[in-house]
Design an enzyme around this catalytic site. Structure first.
Site, PDB file in Angstrom:
ATOM      1  N   LYS A  67       0.940  -1.112   0.110  1.00  0.00           N
ATOM      2  CA  LYS A  67      -0.053   0.132   0.383  1.00  0.00           C
ATOM      3  C   LYS A  67       0.773   0.644   0.335  1.00  0.00           C
ATOM      4  O   LYS A  67       1.127   2.651  -1.024  1.00  0.00           O
ATOM      5  CB  LYS A  67      -1.065  -0.262   0.994  1.00  0.00           C
ATOM      6  CG  LYS A  67      -2.093  -0.741   0.895  1.00  0.00           C
ATOM      7  CD  LYS A  67      -2.732  -1.185   2.118  1.00  0.00           C
ATOM      8  CE  LYS A  67      -4.118  -2.125   2.172  1.00  0.00           C
ATOM      9  NZ  LYS A  67      -4.711  -3.078   3.367  1.00  0.00           N
TER      10      LYS A  67
ATOM     11  N   GLN B  73      -5.228  -1.807   9.540  1.00  0.00           N
ATOM     12  CA  GLN B  73      -4.681  -2.628   9.465  1.00  0.00           C
ATOM     13  C   GLN B  73      -6.001  -4.462   9.493  1.00  0.00           C
ATOM     14  O   GLN B  73      -5.580  -4.529  10.314  1.00  0.00           O
ATOM     15  CB  GLN B  73      -4.188  -3.476   8.436  1.00  0.00           C
ATOM     16  CG  GLN B  73      -3.069  -4.701   7.721  1.00  0.00           C
ATOM     17  CD  GLN B  73      -3.975  -4.199   6.452  1.00  0.00           C
ATOM     18  OE1 GLN B  73      -3.498  -3.219   6.056  1.00  0.00           O
ATOM     19  NE2 GLN B  73      -4.390  -5.975   5.928  1.00  0.00           N
TER      20      GLN B  73
ATOM     21  N   ASP C 149     -11.205   2.765   4.044  1.00  0.00           N
ATOM     22  CA  ASP C 149     -12.195   0.925   3.310  1.00  0.00           C
ATOM     23  C   ASP C 149     -13.305   1.090   2.601  1.00  0.00           C
ATOM     24  O   ASP C 149     -13.899  -0.303   2.594  1.00  0.00           O
ATOM     25  CB  ASP C 149     -12.067  -0.225   4.840  1.00  0.00           C
ATOM     26  CG  ASP C 149     -10.129  -0.429   4.781  1.00  0.00           C
ATOM     27  OD1 ASP C 149     -10.086  -1.108   3.456  1.00  0.00           O
ATOM     28  OD2 ASP C 149      -9.905  -0.916   5.881  1.00  0.00           O
TER      29      ASP C 149
END
Ligand code: NAD
Length: 281
Positions: A52, A96, A119
């Site tokens: 990422k 995460q 997200d």
């Protein structure tokens, strides 16, 4: 059969995003910023976060990683999220997953400002997506959606079968296909005859986590098949679709690896840029 090249599509998307970041920099004299919180030491999480960061830098985003040990207190993470919510240089926040057991995933997701929720897991974004309003869209289903649209721009009236009903993949995928006027069937572990359901589909998206579950004779001719699965097996990483068998029938199919995976990160970068743009309005 069209082998859908997710690596290539992700590269094309990143090139577009790079141009967009450069235009935004010119207009606002600053660039969108993505902050990732990584808790613990899980190898796959570390790899995802590293990728990422690599691709965020490549398109010109400001990228930060905050690392905590496995034993970090939940309150420390919540306080950090609060601080990032208030920081105008942070456009997107990602924690995460998975989290250590003592940290409440729901609390963490709900602590993120929905406008910075790259997200798309915050209940406000989930609700907005299902109501057809503007929202952050979970990255993996968005990547699947973009790949499907490349093959078939007009999805109206198509029959889609989504295998798996997770909040991460199956449910948002269903919403995206509904928005495109597909007739969508969402299937799961209690579905009675999965093969019969799949055989009706013009589009199949498999997000299950069972190696090669979707077989060649489950897929009618000319179906677009998107394989989200990433399963470690003795013969290496395989998807949820039996690639060799299904490739004989399908109109188009994503490989694993090299299909949906690369699109997921590219869509995260897109979400960060979209959050930045919405914050400028
Ligand atoms: P999950 O475990 O949260 O959900 C799996 C779903 O599959 C559940 O809804 C369950 O009901 C359904 N299911 C289980 N057995 C089934 C069966 N026999 N028939 C039909 N449905 C069944 O999984 P997830 O988080 O959605 O992940 C699914 C897969 O996608 C995993 O392999 C994961 O590693 C992979 N994944 C890939 C990416 C990517 O970027 N490519 C991103 C996230 C997850």
């Amino acid at each position: 059969m069209i082998l859908i090249d997710g690596k290539k599509e992700a590269e094309l998307l990143r090139q577009e995003l790079k141009k967009e970041v450069s235009d935004l920099k010119e207009k606002y004299n600053r660039v969108p910023g993505l902050t990732v919180i990584l808790i613990g030491d899980l190898a796959p999480s570390k790899i995802y976060v590293r990728n990422k960061e690599k691709f965020a830098n490549e398109v010109g985003l400001k990228s930060d990683i905050i690392r905590y040990s496995e034993s970090i207190e939940e309150k420390v993470v919540l306080d950090k999220i609060d601080e990032l919510n208030k920081n105008a240089t942070v456009s997107g926040i990602l924690v995460q997953l998975p989290l250590p057991k003592h940290i409440d995933k729901k609390k963490i997701i709900e602590a993120i400002n929905p406008l910075k929720d790259v997200d798309g897991f915050h209940p406000m974004n989930v609700g907005n997506l299902s109501s057809g309003y503007e929202s952050s869209i979970p990255c993996t289903p968005m990547g699947c959606y973009l790949l499907i649209k490349k093959i078939e721009p007009n999805l109206s009236g198509k029959k889609a079968v989504v295998v798996g009903r997770s909040n991460l993949n199956g449910k948002p995928m269903t919403q995206l296909l509904l928005k495109e006027n597909c007739t969508v069937t969402i299937t799961h572990s209690k579905t009675k005859d999965l093969k019969a359901e799949c055989l009706k589909a013009d589009i199949i998206v498999a997000a299950v986590g069972i190696p090669e579950l979707v077989k060649g004779d489950w897929v009618k001719k000319d179906t677009i098949v998107i394989d989200v699965g990433i399963n470690k097996t003795d013969k290496g990483i395989v998807g949820d679709v039996a690639f060799d068998e299904v490739s004989k029938n399908a109109k188009a199919l994503t490989p694993v690896p090299g299909g949906v995976g690369p699109m997921t990160i590219a869509c995260l970068l897109k979400n960060t840029i979209d959050c930045f743009k919405r914050s400028q309005i």
